[in-house]
Design an enzyme around this catalytic site. Sequence first.
Site, PDB file in Angstrom:
ATOM      1  N   ARG A 155      -3.697  -4.202 -14.542  1.00 53.43           N
ATOM      2  CA  ARG A 155      -3.006  -3.331 -13.340  1.00 53.43           C
ATOM      3  C   ARG A 155      -3.138  -2.226 -14.110  1.00 53.43           C
ATOM      4  O   ARG A 155      -2.109  -1.467 -15.470  1.00 53.43           O
ATOM      5  CB  ARG A 155      -2.007  -4.227 -13.712  1.00 53.43           C
ATOM      6  N   ARG A 201      -1.898  -8.507 -21.026  1.00 53.11           N
ATOM      7  CA  ARG A 201      -2.845  -8.745 -19.729  1.00 53.11           C
ATOM      8  C   ARG A 201      -3.912  -8.235 -18.509  1.00 53.11           C
ATOM      9  O   ARG A 201      -3.484  -7.071 -19.377  1.00 53.11           O
ATOM     10  CB  ARG A 201      -1.871  -8.961 -18.487  1.00 53.11           C
ATOM     11  N   ARG A 259       9.962  -0.449 -15.273  1.00 52.61           N
ATOM     12  CA  ARG A 259       9.727  -1.761 -14.452  1.00 52.61           C
ATOM     13  C   ARG A 259      11.237  -2.895 -15.074  1.00 52.61           C
ATOM     14  O   ARG A 259      12.184  -3.842 -14.483  1.00 52.61           O
ATOM     15  CB  ARG A 259       8.932  -2.817 -14.711  1.00 52.61           C
ATOM     16  N   ARG A 298      13.959  -8.967  -4.936  1.00 54.90           N
ATOM     17  CA  ARG A 298      13.865  -8.051  -6.110  1.00 54.90           C
ATOM     18  C   ARG A 298      15.590  -7.075  -6.343  1.00 54.90           C
ATOM     19  O   ARG A 298      15.561  -6.727  -7.543  1.00 54.90           O
ATOM     20  CB  ARG A 298      13.220  -6.945  -6.263  1.00 54.90           C
ATOM     21  N   LYS A 349       6.041 -15.246 -13.834  1.00 54.72           N
ATOM     22  CA  LYS A 349       6.069 -15.515 -12.596  1.00 54.72           C
ATOM     23  C   LYS A 349       4.450 -16.088 -11.939  1.00 54.72           C
ATOM     24  O   LYS A 349       5.200 -17.025 -11.591  1.00 54.72           O
ATOM     25  CB  LYS A 349       7.328 -14.855 -12.206  1.00 54.72           C
TER      26      LYS A 349
HETATM   27  P1  AMP Z   1       4.641  -7.935  -9.451  1.00 54.16           P
HETATM   28  O1  AMP Z   1       3.358  -8.094  -9.496  1.00 54.16           O
HETATM   29  O2  AMP Z   1       5.517  -8.950  -8.834  1.00 54.16           O
HETATM   30  O3  AMP Z   1       4.566  -7.461 -10.667  1.00 54.16           O
HETATM   31  O4  AMP Z   1       4.545  -6.715  -8.689  1.00 54.16           O
HETATM   32  C1  AMP Z   1       4.172  -5.352  -8.936  1.00 54.16           C
HETATM   33  C2  AMP Z   1       5.106  -3.941  -8.333  1.00 54.16           C
HETATM   34  O5  AMP Z   1       5.153  -3.981  -6.926  1.00 54.16           O
HETATM   35  C3  AMP Z   1       6.533  -3.803  -8.794  1.00 54.16           C
HETATM   36  O6  AMP Z   1       7.038  -3.079  -9.609  1.00 54.16           O
HETATM   37  C4  AMP Z   1       6.441  -2.528  -7.307  1.00 54.16           C
HETATM   38  O7  AMP Z   1       6.738  -1.924  -7.126  1.00 54.16           O
HETATM   39  C5  AMP Z   1       6.109  -3.869  -6.410  1.00 54.16           C
HETATM   40  N1  AMP Z   1       6.732  -4.928  -5.399  1.00 54.16           N
HETATM   41  C6  AMP Z   1       7.275  -5.944  -5.267  1.00 54.16           C
HETATM   42  N2  AMP Z   1       7.434  -6.967  -5.059  1.00 54.16           N
HETATM   43  C7  AMP Z   1       8.223  -6.177  -4.711  1.00 54.16           C
HETATM   44  C8  AMP Z   1       9.936  -6.147  -4.235  1.00 54.16           C
HETATM   45  N3  AMP Z   1      10.067  -7.942  -3.766  1.00 54.16           N
HETATM   46  N4  AMP Z   1      10.214  -5.334  -3.956  1.00 54.16           N
HETATM   47  C9  AMP Z   1       9.855  -4.299  -4.126  1.00 54.16           C
HETATM   48  N5  AMP Z   1       9.022  -3.307  -4.678  1.00 54.16           N
HETATM   49  C10 AMP Z   1       8.462  -4.802  -5.113  1.00 54.16           C
END
Ligand code: AMP
Length: 211
Positions: free
Chosen positions: A155, A122, A166, A83, A8
Site C-alpha cells: 500500500r 505487509r 497515522r 476513527r 483489524k
Molecule cells: P485503513 O485501510 O483502515 O488503514 O485506512 C487507510 C486510510 O484510509 C487511512 O489512513 C485514512 O487515510 C483513510 N480512512 C479509512 N477510514 C477512515 C475513517 N474512518 N476516517 C477518515 N479516514 C479514513
Amino acid sequence: MGPPGAGKGTQAKLIIAEHNLPHISTGDMFREAIKNQTPLGVIAAKFINDGHLVPDDVTIGLVRERLSQDDCAKGFILDGFPRTIPQAEALDTLTKEIGRPISSVINIDTPREMLFERIGGRRVCKVCGAPYHIVTRKPKVEGVCDKCGGELIQRKDDNEEALATRLDIYIKDTAPILDYYEKKGLLHTLDGTIGADNLMKEIDKILEATK
Ligand code: AMP
C-alpha cells in the site's frame, strides 16, 4: 478498533467468512474509489497517501450510504470506522436510524514496535485484498495471491513516514473513542500479539456472547 497494523482487516476478513456478514472497511472503500478514479477517490487520495484522515463529512456520508443497503439489515462488521469522536457520534445516529445498534467494539491492543514490523512487511492482493506478510504470512508463490492469483502489492501509505503520521493521528483522534465506548459498556480489549488464529477465537467468543 486498533492502530494501523493491529490486524483489524485480517480479523474482519476471518469473521465475515465465518459469520457471513458484510465487511464495511472505509479504507477498502476509499482505495476502490481511488483505483476507479471516482470523485470520491480524487478527494480521498489527497489525504490517504500521506497518512491523514479523510474529512469526517465525506467519511460519514460514505458509511451512511453503505449502512442503508439491504445486506446490512442483519448486521455488519465495521473496520476502520469510526476513527474520530464526531464519526462515533454520527454512527450512533445512523445505527439508530436503521435499528441496528452496535453490539460490541473490539479493540486490538498492539505494541508500537510491532506495528512498524508488520506494516513494513505487509502486502495485499491488488485484486481481492487478501492480506500477506513477507515473513509471517508468505504466499505460496512470491508476489502472487494464493486465493485468486492476483498481484501482491505494498500500500502507498505503508511506508515509515506515513505510518508515523497515522500512529500520531491514531493517538490524537482515534484513541479517545475507546473511552467513549468504554463508558457505553461496549468495549472489549484484546491482546494483539497472540497470533491471528488465537485472536479470531477470542473475537468469536465476544461475538457469540453479545449477539
Ligand atoms: P485503513 O485501510 O483502515 O488503514 O485506512 C487507510 C486510510 O484510509 C487511512 O489512513 C485514512 O487515510 C483513510 N480512512 C479509512 N477510514 C477512515 C475513517 N474512518 N476516517 C477518515 N479516514 C479514513
